[in-house]
Design a protein around this motif. Structure first.
Motif, mmCIF file in Angstrom:
data_model
loop_
_atom_site.group_PDB
_atom_site.id
_atom_site.type_symbol
_atom_site.label_atom_id
_atom_site.label_comp_id
_atom_site.label_asym_id
_atom_site.label_seq_id
_atom_site.Cartn_x
_atom_site.Cartn_y
_atom_site.Cartn_z
ATOM 1 N N PRO A 171 0.253 -5.194 -5.437
ATOM 2 C CA PRO A 171 -0.701 -5.875 -3.994
ATOM 3 C C PRO A 171 -1.764 -6.597 -4.615
ATOM 4 N N GLU A 172 -2.146 -6.287 -5.625
ATOM 5 C CA GLU A 172 -2.607 -8.375 -6.190
ATOM 6 C C GLU A 172 -1.639 -9.691 -5.856
ATOM 7 N N VAL A 182 -9.061 -9.374 4.080
ATOM 8 C CA VAL A 182 -7.358 -9.325 3.400
ATOM 9 C C VAL A 182 -7.006 -8.344 3.152
ATOM 10 N N ASP A 183 -7.676 -7.239 3.057
ATOM 11 C CA ASP A 183 -6.519 -6.018 2.653
ATOM 12 C C ASP A 183 -5.962 -5.815 4.395
ATOM 13 N N ARG A 184 -6.538 -5.806 4.694
ATOM 14 C CA ARG A 184 -6.189 -5.385 6.458
ATOM 15 C C ARG A 184 -4.736 -5.820 6.666
ATOM 16 N N ARG A 185 -5.059 -7.463 6.769
ATOM 17 C CA ARG A 185 -3.801 -8.293 7.248
ATOM 18 C C ARG A 185 -2.797 -8.034 6.055
ATOM 19 N N THR A 186 -3.548 -7.743 4.856
ATOM 20 C CA THR A 186 -2.233 -7.677 3.631
ATOM 21 C C THR A 186 -1.470 -6.468 4.396
ATOM 22 N N ALA A 187 -2.510 -5.183 4.347
ATOM 23 C CA ALA A 187 -1.319 -4.119 4.614
ATOM 24 C C ALA A 187 -0.542 -4.678 6.336
ATOM 25 N N ASP A 188 -0.970 -4.512 7.575
ATOM 26 C CA ASP A 188 -0.267 -4.882 8.411
ATOM 27 C C ASP A 188 0.647 -5.896 8.303
ATOM 28 N N LEU A 189 1.478 -7.083 7.147
ATOM 29 C CA LEU A 189 2.109 -8.243 6.980
ATOM 30 C C LEU A 189 3.598 -7.034 6.125
ATOM 31 N N ARG A 190 2.953 -6.471 5.226
ATOM 32 C CA ARG A 190 3.509 -5.744 4.673
ATOM 33 C C ARG A 190 4.134 -3.895 5.301
ATOM 34 N N ALA A 191 3.153 -3.992 6.570
ATOM 35 C CA ALA A 191 4.003 -2.526 7.159
ATOM 36 C C ALA A 191 4.849 -3.306 7.893
ATOM 37 N N MET A 192 4.884 -4.015 8.431
ATOM 38 C CA MET A 192 5.742 -5.156 9.401
ATOM 39 C C MET A 192 7.800 -5.193 9.191
ATOM 40 N N ILE A 193 7.821 -5.390 7.528
ATOM 41 C CA ILE A 193 8.214 -5.500 6.508
ATOM 42 C C ILE A 193 9.041 -4.418 6.029
ATOM 43 N N GLY A 194 8.227 -3.573 5.985
ATOM 44 C CA GLY A 194 9.043 -2.101 5.532
ATOM 45 C C GLY A 194 9.316 -1.439 6.659
ATOM 46 N N GLY A 195 8.871 -2.033 7.977
ATOM 47 C CA GLY A 195 9.200 -0.502 9.244
ATOM 48 C C GLY A 195 10.581 -0.815 10.369
ATOM 49 N N GLY A 196 11.416 -1.449 9.664
ATOM 50 C CA GLY A 196 12.572 -1.916 10.674
ATOM 51 C C GLY A 196 13.013 -0.882 10.142
ATOM 52 N N ALA A 197 13.234 -0.600 8.784
ATOM 53 C CA ALA A 197 14.120 -0.059 8.051
ATOM 54 C C ALA A 197 13.529 1.420 7.834
ATOM 55 N N ALA A 198 12.157 1.675 7.855
ATOM 56 C CA ALA A 198 11.697 3.030 8.026
ATOM 57 C C ALA A 198 11.921 3.961 9.701
#
Length: 415
Positions: A135-136, A158-174
Protein backbone atom coordinates in the motif's frame (compact mmCIF):
# COMPACT_ATOMS: atom_id res chain seq x y z
CA UNK A 1 -3.60 -29.14 -43.08
CA UNK A 2 -3.08 -30.10 -39.42
CA UNK A 3 -5.89 -29.64 -36.93
CA UNK A 4 -5.22 -27.34 -34.01
CA UNK A 5 -5.44 -29.36 -30.76
CA UNK A 6 -8.77 -28.60 -29.13
CA UNK A 7 -9.76 -28.35 -25.49
CA UNK A 8 -12.76 -30.59 -24.92
CA UNK A 9 -14.57 -28.31 -22.48
CA UNK A 10 -17.59 -26.51 -24.01
CA UNK A 11 -16.28 -23.30 -22.40
CA UNK A 12 -13.10 -22.76 -20.42
CA UNK A 13 -13.84 -19.37 -18.85
CA UNK A 14 -14.25 -20.76 -15.34
CA UNK A 15 -11.12 -22.85 -15.75
CA UNK A 16 -9.19 -19.71 -16.71
CA UNK A 17 -10.38 -17.93 -13.58
CA UNK A 18 -9.62 -21.01 -11.48
CA UNK A 19 -6.17 -21.77 -12.90
CA UNK A 20 -4.94 -18.24 -13.59
CA UNK A 21 -1.51 -17.80 -15.11
CA UNK A 22 -0.99 -21.52 -15.79
CA UNK A 23 -4.20 -21.96 -17.79
CA UNK A 24 -2.63 -21.77 -21.27
CA UNK A 25 0.68 -23.42 -20.39
CA UNK A 26 -0.96 -26.39 -18.69
CA UNK A 27 -3.04 -27.14 -21.79
CA UNK A 28 -0.08 -26.67 -24.10
CA UNK A 29 1.80 -29.22 -22.00
CA UNK A 30 -1.19 -31.55 -22.07
CA UNK A 31 -1.46 -31.38 -25.85
CA UNK A 32 2.30 -31.44 -26.39
CA UNK A 33 1.94 -28.29 -28.48
CA UNK A 34 2.45 -24.54 -28.19
CA UNK A 35 -0.94 -23.99 -29.81
CA UNK A 36 -4.46 -25.16 -28.95
CA UNK A 37 -7.98 -23.84 -29.26
CA UNK A 38 -10.81 -23.55 -26.77
CA UNK A 39 -13.85 -21.40 -25.99
CA UNK A 40 -13.63 -18.42 -23.69
CA UNK A 41 -16.75 -16.42 -22.88
CA UNK A 42 -18.43 -18.70 -25.46
CA UNK A 43 -16.11 -17.44 -28.19
CA UNK A 44 -13.68 -19.70 -30.07
CA UNK A 45 -10.15 -18.73 -29.14
CA UNK A 46 -6.72 -19.91 -30.28
CA UNK A 47 -4.07 -19.87 -27.54
CA UNK A 48 -0.33 -19.63 -28.24
CA UNK A 49 2.94 -19.49 -26.35
CA UNK A 50 6.65 -19.20 -27.18
CA UNK A 51 8.97 -16.89 -29.09
CA UNK A 52 7.86 -18.00 -32.56
CA UNK A 53 4.25 -17.56 -31.50
CA UNK A 54 5.02 -14.06 -30.19
CA UNK A 55 6.74 -13.16 -33.46
CA UNK A 56 3.59 -14.25 -35.30
CA UNK A 57 1.23 -12.55 -32.85
CA UNK A 58 2.86 -9.13 -33.26
CA UNK A 59 2.66 -9.25 -37.06
CA UNK A 60 0.27 -6.33 -37.71
CA UNK A 61 -0.51 -7.60 -41.20
CA UNK A 62 -2.04 -10.75 -39.75
CA UNK A 63 -3.59 -9.58 -36.50
CA UNK A 64 -5.73 -6.64 -35.39
CA UNK A 65 -6.50 -5.39 -31.88
CA UNK A 66 -9.87 -3.76 -32.48
CA UNK A 67 -12.58 -5.99 -31.05
CA UNK A 68 -10.12 -8.51 -29.59
CA UNK A 69 -10.12 -7.60 -25.90
CA UNK A 70 -13.17 -8.81 -23.96
CA UNK A 71 -15.55 -5.95 -23.21
CA UNK A 72 -15.30 -6.53 -19.45
CA UNK A 73 -11.55 -5.90 -19.67
CA UNK A 74 -12.03 -2.75 -21.76
CA UNK A 75 -14.57 -1.41 -19.27
CA UNK A 76 -12.18 -1.79 -16.34
CA UNK A 77 -8.51 -2.24 -17.25
CA UNK A 78 -7.76 -0.65 -20.62
CA UNK A 79 -10.67 1.67 -21.31
CA UNK A 80 -12.56 1.88 -24.61
CA UNK A 81 -11.01 3.78 -27.48
CA UNK A 82 -7.46 3.74 -26.14
CA UNK A 83 -4.28 2.90 -28.01
CA UNK A 84 -4.43 -0.81 -27.10
CA UNK A 85 -7.49 -1.30 -29.30
CA UNK A 86 -6.32 0.64 -32.36
CA UNK A 87 -4.76 -0.59 -35.60
CA UNK A 88 -2.87 0.72 -38.62
CA UNK A 89 -2.54 4.51 -39.09
CA UNK A 90 -4.71 5.33 -36.06
CA UNK A 91 -2.51 3.18 -33.84
CA UNK A 92 0.75 4.54 -35.25
CA UNK A 93 -0.36 8.13 -34.77
CA UNK A 94 -1.62 7.57 -31.18
CA UNK A 95 1.40 5.47 -30.23
CA UNK A 96 3.77 8.13 -31.56
CA UNK A 97 2.09 10.66 -29.29
CA UNK A 98 2.60 8.44 -26.23
CA UNK A 99 6.16 7.54 -27.20
CA UNK A 100 7.02 11.24 -27.46
CA UNK A 101 6.65 11.32 -23.67
CA UNK A 102 9.16 8.48 -23.16
CA UNK A 103 12.39 10.40 -23.60
CA UNK A 104 15.36 9.45 -21.40
CA UNK A 105 15.16 12.85 -19.70
CA UNK A 106 11.45 12.45 -18.93
CA UNK A 107 11.93 8.92 -17.61
CA UNK A 108 14.79 10.04 -15.34
CA UNK A 109 12.57 12.88 -14.09
CA UNK A 110 9.85 10.43 -13.12
CA UNK A 111 12.49 8.27 -11.46
CA UNK A 112 13.69 11.23 -9.40
CA UNK A 113 10.14 12.07 -8.34
CA UNK A 114 9.75 8.47 -7.18
CA UNK A 115 13.05 8.65 -5.30
CA UNK A 116 11.87 11.84 -3.61
CA UNK A 117 8.65 10.11 -2.54
CA UNK A 118 10.66 7.20 -1.17
CA UNK A 119 12.94 9.51 0.82
CA UNK A 120 9.94 11.35 2.26
CA UNK A 121 8.29 8.12 3.38
CA UNK A 122 11.47 6.65 4.79
CA UNK A 123 11.46 9.01 7.77
CA UNK A 124 7.93 7.90 8.61
CA UNK A 125 8.80 4.25 8.16
CA UNK A 126 11.60 4.60 10.72
CA UNK A 127 9.01 5.72 13.27
CA UNK A 128 6.26 3.32 12.27
CA UNK A 129 7.64 0.05 13.57
CA UNK A 130 5.75 -2.05 11.03
CA UNK A 131 5.33 -1.12 7.37
CA UNK A 132 3.37 -2.94 4.65
CA UNK A 133 5.24 -2.17 1.45
CA UNK A 134 2.47 -2.73 -1.11
CA UNK A 135 0.00 0.00 0.00
CA UNK A 136 2.89 2.41 0.61
CA UNK A 137 4.22 1.90 -2.92
CA UNK A 138 0.85 2.52 -4.52
CA UNK A 139 0.49 5.92 -2.89
CA UNK A 140 4.10 6.85 -3.70
CA UNK A 141 3.71 5.89 -7.36
CA UNK A 142 0.38 7.73 -7.65
CA UNK A 143 1.88 10.94 -6.33
CA UNK A 144 5.00 10.62 -8.46
CA UNK A 145 3.28 9.84 -11.76
CA UNK A 146 0.63 12.53 -11.30
CA UNK A 147 3.31 15.13 -10.63
CA UNK A 148 5.24 13.90 -13.68
CA UNK A 149 2.13 13.95 -15.89
CA UNK A 150 1.11 17.46 -14.80
CA UNK A 151 -2.06 16.10 -13.14
CA UNK A 152 -2.90 18.11 -9.99
CA UNK A 153 -3.48 15.86 -7.00
CA UNK A 154 -4.33 17.16 -3.54
CA UNK A 155 -3.03 15.18 -0.59
CA UNK A 156 -6.56 14.26 0.45
CA UNK A 157 -7.15 12.67 -2.95
CA UNK A 158 -4.17 10.32 -3.00
CA UNK A 159 -5.78 7.33 -1.28
CA UNK A 160 -8.97 7.57 -3.37
CA UNK A 161 -7.14 7.86 -6.67
CA UNK A 162 -4.73 5.07 -5.77
CA UNK A 163 -7.61 2.79 -4.83
CA UNK A 164 -9.39 3.55 -8.10
CA UNK A 165 -6.31 2.89 -10.22
CA UNK A 166 -5.81 -0.41 -8.44
CA UNK A 167 -9.47 -1.34 -8.86
CA UNK A 168 -9.11 -0.89 -12.63
CA UNK A 169 -6.03 -3.13 -12.60
CA UNK A 170 -7.83 -5.94 -10.82
CA UNK A 171 -11.30 -5.45 -12.29
CA UNK A 172 -10.81 -7.24 -15.60
CA UNK A 173 -10.03 -10.61 -14.03
CA UNK A 174 -12.43 -10.21 -11.10
CA UNK A 175 -16.02 -11.35 -10.77
CA UNK A 176 -18.78 -9.86 -8.68
CA UNK A 177 -17.85 -6.96 -6.37
CA UNK A 178 -14.24 -6.77 -7.60
CA UNK A 179 -15.41 -6.26 -11.16
CA UNK A 180 -18.03 -3.73 -10.14
CA UNK A 181 -15.42 -1.75 -8.22
CA UNK A 182 -13.33 -1.69 -11.39
CA UNK A 183 -16.28 -0.40 -13.42
CA UNK A 184 -17.02 2.40 -10.97
CA UNK A 185 -13.34 3.28 -10.64
CA UNK A 186 -13.00 3.53 -14.42
CA UNK A 187 -15.98 5.90 -14.63
CA UNK A 188 -14.66 8.11 -11.82
CA UNK A 189 -11.18 8.16 -13.32
CA UNK A 190 -12.35 9.12 -16.78
CA UNK A 191 -14.61 11.88 -15.42
CA UNK A 192 -11.78 13.26 -13.29
CA UNK A 193 -9.25 13.40 -16.10
CA UNK A 194 -11.73 14.52 -18.77
CA UNK A 195 -12.46 17.59 -16.64
CA UNK A 196 -8.72 18.30 -16.36
CA UNK A 197 -8.40 18.00 -20.14
CA UNK A 198 -11.25 20.48 -20.60
CA UNK A 199 -9.67 22.94 -18.18
CA UNK A 200 -6.31 22.62 -19.91
CA UNK A 201 -7.85 23.30 -23.31
CA UNK A 202 -9.66 26.38 -21.96
CA UNK A 203 -6.45 27.69 -20.39
CA UNK A 204 -7.94 27.44 -16.91
CA UNK A 205 -5.35 24.86 -15.87
CA UNK A 206 -1.76 25.79 -16.78
CA UNK A 207 -0.43 22.29 -17.44
CA UNK A 208 3.37 22.39 -17.89
CA UNK A 209 4.67 22.35 -21.46
CA UNK A 210 5.71 18.82 -22.36
CA UNK A 211 3.68 17.22 -19.57
CA UNK A 212 1.46 14.28 -20.42
CA UNK A 213 -1.68 16.25 -19.58
CA UNK A 214 -0.68 19.09 -21.91
CA UNK A 215 0.51 16.81 -24.73
CA UNK A 216 -2.60 14.65 -24.69
CA UNK A 217 -5.01 17.58 -24.29
CA UNK A 218 -3.47 19.40 -27.27
CA UNK A 219 -2.83 16.35 -29.46
CA UNK A 220 -4.49 16.30 -32.86
CA UNK A 221 -5.10 13.19 -34.92
CA UNK A 222 -4.20 12.68 -38.58
CA UNK A 223 -7.26 14.73 -39.55
CA UNK A 224 -6.33 17.66 -37.32
CA UNK A 225 -8.94 17.00 -34.63
CA UNK A 226 -8.30 17.02 -30.90
CA UNK A 227 -9.14 13.80 -29.11
CA UNK A 228 -12.63 13.51 -27.62
CA UNK A 229 -12.39 14.39 -23.96
CA UNK A 230 -13.17 10.84 -22.82
CA UNK A 231 -10.55 9.32 -25.14
CA UNK A 232 -7.99 11.84 -23.89
CA UNK A 233 -8.86 10.75 -20.35
CA UNK A 234 -8.42 7.09 -21.35
CA UNK A 235 -4.93 7.80 -22.69
CA UNK A 236 -3.98 9.68 -19.53
CA UNK A 237 -5.14 6.69 -17.52
CA UNK A 238 -3.00 4.55 -19.82
CA UNK A 239 -0.04 6.36 -18.30
CA UNK A 240 -1.17 6.63 -14.67
CA UNK A 241 -2.64 3.14 -14.23
CA UNK A 242 0.31 1.06 -15.55
CA UNK A 243 2.77 3.16 -13.54
CA UNK A 244 0.88 2.43 -10.33
CA UNK A 245 0.80 -1.26 -11.33
CA UNK A 246 4.60 -1.29 -11.02
CA UNK A 247 4.00 -1.56 -7.27
CA UNK A 248 3.54 -5.31 -7.82
CA UNK A 249 6.85 -5.67 -9.64
CA UNK A 250 8.57 -3.75 -6.81
CA UNK A 251 7.03 -6.04 -4.20
CA UNK A 252 8.28 -9.00 -6.24
CA UNK A 253 11.74 -7.40 -6.32
CA UNK A 254 11.67 -7.08 -2.52
CA UNK A 255 10.58 -10.71 -2.30
CA UNK A 256 13.42 -11.78 -4.60
CA UNK A 257 15.98 -9.90 -2.49
CA UNK A 258 14.57 -11.62 0.61
CA UNK A 259 14.62 -15.10 -0.93
CA UNK A 260 18.03 -14.61 -2.59
CA UNK A 261 19.99 -12.43 -0.14
CA UNK A 262 23.31 -12.77 -1.98
CA UNK A 263 21.84 -10.47 -4.62
CA UNK A 264 21.46 -7.69 -2.04
CA UNK A 265 25.23 -7.40 -1.99
CA UNK A 266 25.68 -7.79 -5.74
CA UNK A 267 23.34 -4.94 -6.68
CA UNK A 268 24.60 -2.35 -4.19
CA UNK A 269 27.49 -1.12 -6.27
CA UNK A 270 26.81 -2.70 -9.65
CA UNK A 271 24.26 -1.19 -12.01
CA UNK A 272 24.67 -4.12 -14.40
CA UNK A 273 23.70 -6.55 -11.64
CA UNK A 274 20.71 -4.36 -10.79
CA UNK A 275 19.58 -4.48 -14.42
CA UNK A 276 19.93 -8.28 -14.47
CA UNK A 277 17.94 -8.63 -11.24
CA UNK A 278 15.16 -6.38 -12.53
CA UNK A 279 14.89 -8.28 -15.82
CA UNK A 280 14.72 -11.61 -14.02
CA UNK A 281 12.02 -10.30 -11.68
CA UNK A 282 10.03 -9.28 -14.75
CA UNK A 283 10.57 -12.68 -16.34
CA UNK A 284 10.05 -14.89 -13.30
CA UNK A 285 7.15 -13.35 -11.42
CA UNK A 286 3.58 -13.16 -12.82
CA UNK A 287 2.35 -9.81 -14.09
CA UNK A 288 -0.12 -9.62 -16.99
CA UNK A 289 -1.16 -13.14 -18.05
CA UNK A 290 -1.96 -12.85 -21.78
CA UNK A 291 -2.48 -10.46 -24.69
CA UNK A 292 -5.41 -10.63 -27.14
CA UNK A 293 -5.68 -10.05 -30.87
CA UNK A 294 -8.03 -10.93 -33.74
CA UNK A 295 -7.15 -12.56 -37.07
CA UNK A 296 -7.42 -9.91 -39.82
CA UNK A 297 -7.91 -12.37 -42.68
CA UNK A 298 -7.49 -16.10 -42.92
CA UNK A 299 -3.96 -17.49 -43.19
CA UNK A 300 -2.00 -20.67 -42.54
CA UNK A 301 0.99 -20.95 -40.22
CA UNK A 302 3.06 -24.09 -39.74
CA UNK A 303 0.27 -26.20 -41.11
CA UNK A 304 -2.42 -24.66 -38.89
CA UNK A 305 -5.32 -22.58 -40.19
CA UNK A 306 -6.21 -19.25 -38.58
CA UNK A 307 -9.70 -18.22 -39.76
CA UNK A 308 -10.61 -14.56 -40.17
CA UNK A 309 -12.04 -12.97 -37.05
CA UNK A 310 -10.81 -15.67 -34.64
CA UNK A 311 -9.63 -14.36 -31.29
CA UNK A 312 -6.05 -15.31 -30.38
CA UNK A 313 -4.42 -15.16 -26.94
CA UNK A 314 -0.65 -15.04 -26.50
CA UNK A 315 0.53 -16.49 -23.19
CA UNK A 316 2.89 -13.84 -21.79
CA UNK A 317 3.63 -15.68 -18.55
CA UNK A 318 4.05 -19.02 -20.33
CA UNK A 319 6.43 -17.54 -22.90
CA UNK A 320 8.55 -16.05 -20.12
CA UNK A 321 8.72 -19.54 -18.61
CA UNK A 322 9.08 -21.57 -21.79
CA UNK A 323 11.77 -24.25 -21.33
CA UNK A 324 12.91 -23.90 -24.95
CA UNK A 325 13.74 -20.24 -24.31
CA UNK A 326 14.85 -20.22 -20.69
CA UNK A 327 17.07 -22.94 -19.17
CA UNK A 328 15.63 -23.93 -15.79
CA UNK A 329 12.72 -21.50 -16.24
CA UNK A 330 11.32 -22.13 -12.75
CA UNK A 331 14.56 -21.09 -11.07
CA UNK A 332 15.25 -17.47 -10.22
CA UNK A 333 18.57 -16.78 -11.95
CA UNK A 334 19.30 -13.10 -12.69
CA UNK A 335 22.73 -14.00 -14.05
CA UNK A 336 21.01 -15.30 -17.18
CA UNK A 337 20.77 -11.63 -18.22
CA UNK A 338 24.40 -10.74 -17.54
CA UNK A 339 25.71 -9.29 -20.79
CA UNK A 340 22.58 -10.50 -22.57
CA UNK A 341 20.07 -8.25 -24.30
CA UNK A 342 16.62 -9.89 -24.16
CA UNK A 343 15.01 -10.95 -27.42
CA UNK A 344 11.99 -8.68 -28.12
CA UNK A 345 9.81 -11.75 -28.64
CA UNK A 346 11.28 -13.85 -25.82
CA UNK A 347 11.03 -11.63 -22.75
CA UNK A 348 7.50 -10.25 -22.99
CA UNK A 349 6.03 -9.39 -19.57
CA UNK A 350 4.68 -6.17 -21.11
CA UNK A 351 4.22 -7.36 -24.67
CA UNK A 352 6.60 -8.09 -27.53
CA UNK A 353 7.97 -6.54 -30.68
CA UNK A 354 8.81 -2.90 -31.26
CA UNK A 355 7.86 -0.12 -28.84
CA UNK A 356 7.50 2.61 -31.44
CA UNK A 357 5.36 0.87 -34.06
CA UNK A 358 3.89 -2.19 -32.37
CA UNK A 359 1.73 -3.01 -29.37
CA UNK A 360 4.55 -3.40 -26.87
CA UNK A 361 3.89 -1.32 -23.75
CA UNK A 362 5.03 2.28 -24.21
CA UNK A 363 5.88 2.48 -20.51
CA UNK A 364 8.21 -0.52 -20.33
CA UNK A 365 11.27 1.71 -19.92
CA UNK A 366 9.50 3.48 -17.06
CA UNK A 367 8.93 0.12 -15.41
CA UNK A 368 12.60 -0.77 -15.61
CA UNK A 369 13.72 2.65 -14.37
CA UNK A 370 11.41 2.65 -11.34
CA UNK A 371 12.23 -0.95 -10.47
CA UNK A 372 15.95 -0.21 -10.57
CA UNK A 373 15.49 2.80 -8.31
CA UNK A 374 13.38 0.73 -5.91
CA UNK A 375 16.06 -1.97 -5.75
CA UNK A 376 18.69 0.70 -5.01
CA UNK A 377 16.53 2.13 -2.24
CA UNK A 378 15.89 -1.30 -0.74
CA UNK A 379 19.55 -2.31 -0.73
CA UNK A 380 21.62 0.86 -0.39
CA UNK A 381 19.51 3.44 1.42
CA UNK A 382 17.70 1.44 4.09
CA UNK A 383 17.87 -1.65 6.22
CA UNK A 384 14.90 -3.57 7.51
CA UNK A 385 13.78 -6.89 8.94
CA UNK A 386 11.28 -9.24 7.33
CA UNK A 387 9.11 -10.92 9.99
CA UNK A 388 7.30 -14.24 9.43
CA UNK A 389 4.36 -13.72 7.05
CA UNK A 390 2.59 -15.27 4.08
CA UNK A 391 4.79 -14.50 1.07
CA UNK A 392 3.47 -17.25 -1.19
CA UNK A 393 2.67 -16.08 -4.74
CA UNK A 394 -0.39 -17.92 -6.02
CA UNK A 395 -0.52 -18.27 -9.79
CA UNK A 396 -4.29 -18.68 -9.48
CA UNK A 397 -4.71 -15.06 -8.43
CA UNK A 398 -4.75 -12.51 -11.24
CA UNK A 399 -3.10 -10.09 -10.79
CA UNK A 400 -0.76 -11.92 -8.42
CA UNK A 401 0.63 -10.56 -5.16
CA UNK A 402 1.91 -12.04 -1.87
CA UNK A 403 -1.06 -12.01 0.56
CA UNK A 404 0.87 -10.08 3.21
CA UNK A 405 1.78 -7.23 0.86
CA UNK A 406 5.38 -7.67 2.12
CA UNK A 407 5.66 -6.53 5.74
CA UNK A 408 8.92 -5.04 7.01
CA UNK A 409 9.90 -3.94 10.51
CA UNK A 410 12.78 -2.05 12.07
CA UNK A 411 13.34 0.24 9.11
CA UNK A 412 16.49 2.34 9.43
CA UNK A 413 18.10 4.74 7.03
CA UNK A 414 21.65 3.98 5.81
CA UNK A 415 22.29 6.85 3.39
Amino acid sequence: MASIPTDRSPDSSLALLREGYRFIGARCDRHGSDIFQTRLLLRRTICLRGRDAATLFYDADRFARAGAMPLRVQRTLTGRGGVQGLDDAAHRERKAMLMSLMTPTAIRHLGQLFDDEWAARLSRWEQAGTVVLYPELGRMLTRAVCAWAGVPLAGAQVDRRTADLRAMIGGGAAVGPGHWRGLLARRRGERWLAELVDRTRRGALPAPIGSALRVIAEHRDEQGRVLPRRIAAVELLNLLRPTVAIDRFIVFAALALHDHPTWRHRVRDDDTATESLVQEVRRYYPFFPAAAARVRRSFDWRGYHFPQGRRVLLDLYGTNHHPALWPEPERFRPERFDGHRPNPFGLIPQGGGDHATGHRCAGEWITIELMKRAVTNLTSRMRYDVPPQDLAVSLRRMPALPPSGFVVTGVRRTA
